[in-house]
Motif scaffolding. Structure first.
Motif, PDB file in Angstrom:
ATOM      1  N   THR A  45       0.812  -1.215   0.000  1.00 62.18           N
ATOM      2  CA  THR A  45       0.000   0.000   0.000  1.00 62.18           C
ATOM      3  C   THR A  45       0.854   1.278   0.000  1.00 62.18           C
ATOM      4  O   THR A  45       0.591   2.204  -0.767  1.00 62.18           O
ATOM      5  CB  THR A  45      -0.899   0.041   1.259  1.00 62.18           C
ATOM      6  OG1 THR A  45      -1.266  -1.299   1.605  1.00 62.18           O
ATOM      7  CG2 THR A  45      -2.132   0.879   1.025  1.00 62.18           C
ATOM      8  N   HIS A  46       1.859   1.301   0.874  1.00 63.79           N
ATOM      9  CA  HIS A  46       2.676   2.521   0.977  1.00 63.79           C
ATOM     10  C   HIS A  46       3.507   2.755  -0.284  1.00 63.79           C
ATOM     11  O   HIS A  46       3.717   3.889  -0.692  1.00 63.79           O
ATOM     12  CB  HIS A  46       3.585   2.455   2.211  1.00 63.79           C
ATOM     13  CG  HIS A  46       2.820   2.540   3.492  1.00 63.79           C
ATOM     14  ND1 HIS A  46       2.155   1.449   4.021  1.00 63.79           N
ATOM     15  CD2 HIS A  46       2.564   3.580   4.324  1.00 63.79           C
ATOM     16  CE1 HIS A  46       1.535   1.823   5.125  1.00 63.79           C
ATOM     17  NE2 HIS A  46       1.768   3.101   5.334  1.00 63.79           N
ATOM     18  N   SER A 119       4.733 -11.038   5.971  1.00 67.98           N
ATOM     19  CA  SER A 119       4.865  -9.617   6.267  1.00 67.98           C
ATOM     20  C   SER A 119       3.960  -9.238   7.443  1.00 67.98           C
ATOM     21  O   SER A 119       4.353  -8.489   8.339  1.00 67.98           O
ATOM     22  CB  SER A 119       4.503  -8.811   5.021  1.00 67.98           C
ATOM     23  OG  SER A 119       4.624  -7.433   5.246  1.00 67.98           O
ATOM     24  N   TYR A 174       1.783  -6.721  -6.545  1.00 66.87           N
ATOM     25  CA  TYR A 174       3.085  -6.377  -5.966  1.00 66.87           C
ATOM     26  C   TYR A 174       4.220  -6.991  -6.778  1.00 66.87           C
ATOM     27  O   TYR A 174       5.197  -6.327  -7.126  1.00 66.87           O
ATOM     28  CB  TYR A 174       3.110  -6.878  -4.517  1.00 66.87           C
ATOM     29  CG  TYR A 174       4.373  -6.596  -3.740  1.00 66.87           C
ATOM     30  CD1 TYR A 174       4.459  -5.500  -2.888  1.00 66.87           C
ATOM     31  CD2 TYR A 174       5.483  -7.446  -3.828  1.00 66.87           C
ATOM     32  CE1 TYR A 174       5.611  -5.244  -2.158  1.00 66.87           C
ATOM     33  CE2 TYR A 174       6.639  -7.201  -3.111  1.00 66.87           C
ATOM     34  CZ  TYR A 174       6.706  -6.101  -2.275  1.00 66.87           C
ATOM     35  OH  TYR A 174       7.847  -5.858  -1.562  1.00 66.87           O
ATOM     36  N   ARG A 251      10.226  -3.197   5.850  1.00 63.87           N
ATOM     37  CA  ARG A 251      10.920  -4.289   6.508  1.00 63.87           C
ATOM     38  C   ARG A 251      11.950  -4.903   5.576  1.00 63.87           C
ATOM     39  O   ARG A 251      13.148  -4.821   5.796  1.00 63.87           O
ATOM     40  CB  ARG A 251       9.899  -5.348   6.980  1.00 63.87           C
ATOM     41  CG  ARG A 251      10.499  -6.463   7.829  1.00 63.87           C
ATOM     42  CD  ARG A 251       9.475  -7.544   8.124  1.00 63.87           C
ATOM     43  NE  ARG A 251       9.027  -8.220   6.908  1.00 63.87           N
ATOM     44  CZ  ARG A 251       9.572  -9.347   6.420  1.00 63.87           C
ATOM     45  NH1 ARG A 251      10.558  -9.918   7.063  1.00 63.87           N
ATOM     46  NH2 ARG A 251       9.103  -9.884   5.309  1.00 63.87           N
ATOM     47  N   LYS A 252      11.501  -5.520   4.491  1.00 67.24           N
ATOM     48  CA  LYS A 252      12.416  -6.236   3.606  1.00 67.24           C
ATOM     49  C   LYS A 252      12.130  -5.923   2.132  1.00 67.24           C
ATOM     50  O   LYS A 252      13.037  -5.768   1.334  1.00 67.24           O
ATOM     51  CB  LYS A 252      12.276  -7.732   3.885  1.00 67.24           C
ATOM     52  CG  LYS A 252      13.495  -8.538   3.527  1.00 67.24           C
ATOM     53  CD  LYS A 252      13.412  -9.923   4.168  1.00 67.24           C
ATOM     54  CE  LYS A 252      14.588 -10.784   3.741  1.00 67.24           C
ATOM     55  NZ  LYS A 252      14.421 -12.164   4.230  1.00 67.24           N
ATOM     56  N   GLY A 253      10.869  -5.899   1.789  1.00 66.49           N
ATOM     57  CA  GLY A 253      10.473  -5.484   0.449  1.00 66.49           C
ATOM     58  C   GLY A 253      10.890  -6.419  -0.669  1.00 66.49           C
ATOM     59  O   GLY A 253      11.304  -5.984  -1.743  1.00 66.49           O
TER      60      GLY A 253
HETATM   61  P1  A3P Z   1       7.703  -6.866   3.820  1.00 66.92           P
HETATM   62  O1  A3P Z   1       7.188  -6.925   5.228  1.00 66.92           O
HETATM   63  O2  A3P Z   1       7.649  -8.191   3.127  1.00 66.92           O
HETATM   64  O3  A3P Z   1       9.048  -6.237   3.741  1.00 66.92           O
HETATM   65  P2  A3P Z   1       1.865  -2.140   3.183  1.00 66.92           P
HETATM   66  O4  A3P Z   1       2.407  -0.853   2.712  1.00 66.92           O
HETATM   67  O5  A3P Z   1       0.620  -2.557   2.487  1.00 66.92           O
HETATM   68  O6  A3P Z   1       1.747  -2.167   4.682  1.00 66.92           O
HETATM   69  O7  A3P Z   1       2.923  -3.274   2.777  1.00 66.92           O
HETATM   70  C1  A3P Z   1       4.163  -3.363   3.420  1.00 66.92           C
HETATM   71  C2  A3P Z   1       5.077  -4.267   2.621  1.00 66.92           C
HETATM   72  O8  A3P Z   1       5.467  -3.602   1.413  1.00 66.92           O
HETATM   73  C3  A3P Z   1       6.341  -4.593   3.378  1.00 66.92           C
HETATM   74  O9  A3P Z   1       6.709  -5.914   2.992  1.00 66.92           O
HETATM   75  C4  A3P Z   1       7.279  -3.529   2.828  1.00 66.92           C
HETATM   76  O10 A3P Z   1       8.647  -3.821   2.985  1.00 66.92           O
HETATM   77  C5  A3P Z   1       6.892  -3.521   1.364  1.00 66.92           C
HETATM   78  N1  A3P Z   1       7.324  -2.292   0.684  1.00 66.92           N
HETATM   79  C6  A3P Z   1       7.173  -1.016   1.092  1.00 66.92           C
HETATM   80  N2  A3P Z   1       7.721  -0.160   0.231  1.00 66.92           N
HETATM   81  C7  A3P Z   1       8.234  -0.894  -0.769  1.00 66.92           C
HETATM   82  C8  A3P Z   1       8.953  -0.575  -1.976  1.00 66.92           C
HETATM   83  N3  A3P Z   1       9.232   0.682  -2.296  1.00 66.92           N
HETATM   84  N4  A3P Z   1       9.331  -1.604  -2.768  1.00 66.92           N
HETATM   85  C9  A3P Z   1       9.053  -2.878  -2.432  1.00 66.92           C
HETATM   86  N5  A3P Z   1       8.392  -3.244  -1.314  1.00 66.92           N
HETATM   87  C10 A3P Z   1       7.981  -2.265  -0.486  1.00 66.92           C
END
Ligand code: A3P
Length: 291
Positions: A45-46, A119, A174, A251-253
């Motif tokens: 989402t972010h 996640s 994603y 966190r990890k992405g």
């Molecule tokens: P992980 O916990 O697997 O790292 P949301 O925004 O819906 O809460 O989702 C969070 C997840 O999206 C987390 O996954 C986060 O690391 C990942 N995320 C956030 N920004 C990202 C980016 N720019 N590229 C890839 N993954 C991203």
């Protein structure tokens, strides 16, 4: 612990979403130019919010999730004079009716539910707004039963997939945003730029290829994480109804982190539940690149 969570229409919400607010969502007045950013938690989402806000060259406000807060929430949104980008984790059935009547544009992002579960597990462990879970195994049980915040991943996805042919809804994945491929011009090219283009067309925004490249660079995991740590972005502005701490998000992405968590037996069980629940889904295949 009991006071962190309450159930509304059978779905778990944190107490940050008041029952009164949830109950009165249907009285919410949508505007034709509202854009909804819809997701099950932990689906990217972010990331998507970062991309979308960078696309506009006119003033827009990325609000907090519509279901976050108490009764004053609806008034707060009413008072915004600029165009509103409104995030939500609601399933389709709970979405305020006005958004549907007015055919507001909605973007739904989803992610391989195995990675989403992993996640979410880490999020549960770090996030003081969520109940404690002792082990990954215990969490996976809850996830598969749909006994987690925002309810069952499967129900959420399926409620939205029913509307996959609605012209006002764009579905994104994603894994698609993460995909890199080799081509003849550049050694490694990002699929993200294609998706950013697709989003811009969907939203009716004209943008140059150069600006698209720039948005992709600024939206990488490392850039977004760095920005948050430097507090270049408002650290308390999250688009998740479950936290106000942006540092918990990055966190990890990566794609496929589930392989570091699932035992072979858990994986089999997940696949069984997945194929049973998703047997009528046409979009399931887009979520299973890594399956
Ligand atoms: P992980 O916990 O697997 O790292 P949301 O925004 O819906 O809460 O989702 C969070 C997840 O999206 C987390 O996954 C986060 O690391 C990942 N995320 C956030 N920004 C990202 C980016 N720019 N590229 C890839 N993954 C991203």
């Amino acid at each position: 612990e009991a006071e962190l969570i309450h159930k509304f229409k059978g779905i778990s919400f944190t107490t940050r979403s008041s029952p009164e607010l949830l109950n009165s969502l249907d009285t919410f007045d949508a505007r034709e130019d509202d854009v909804l950013l819809v997701s099950y938690p932990k689906s990217g989402t972010h990331w998507l919010a970062g991309v979308i806000t960078k696309l506009y060259n006119t003033p827009v406000t990325l609000t907090t999730p519509i279901e976050l807060g108490d009764m004053s929430k609806l008034e707060e949104l009413n008072q915004l004079s600029s165009k509103r980008i409104i995030p939500t984790h609601l399933d389709y059935n709970m979405l305020p009716q006005h958004f549907k009547n007015k055919k507001c544009k909605m973007i739904y992002i989803s992610r391989n539910p195995k990675d989403t579960a992993v996640s979410m597990y880490h999020y549960y462990r770090e996030n003081p707004n969520l109940p404690t879970v002792d082990t990954w195994t215990a969490f996976l049980d809850l996830f598969l039963e749909g006994d987690v915040v925002c309810g069952s991943w499967f129900d959420h996805f399926l409620s939205w997939e029913e509307h996959k042919n609605d012209k006002n809804i764009l579905f994104l994945f994603y894994e698609d945003m993460k995909k890199k491929y080799k081509n003849f011009i550049l050694p490694v090219s990002q699929n993200l730029s294609k998706i950013v283009k697709e989003i811009s067309i969907f939203l009716g925004i004209s943008i140059s290829d150069e600006d698209i490249q720039d948005i992709c660079k600024k939206s990488s995991f490392s850039e977004m994480k760095k920005d948050t740590e430097k507090e270049n972005s408002d650290p308390s502005h999250t688009v998740c109804a479950l936290t106000s701490n942006r540092n918990l998000i990055f966190r990890k992405g990566t794609v496929g982190d589930w392989k570091n968590h699932f035992t072979p037996k858990q994986n089999l069980r997940f696949d069984e539940v997945f194929s049973e629940k998703m047997k009528l889904s046409k979009m399931a295949k887009y979520l299973t690149y890594e399956f």
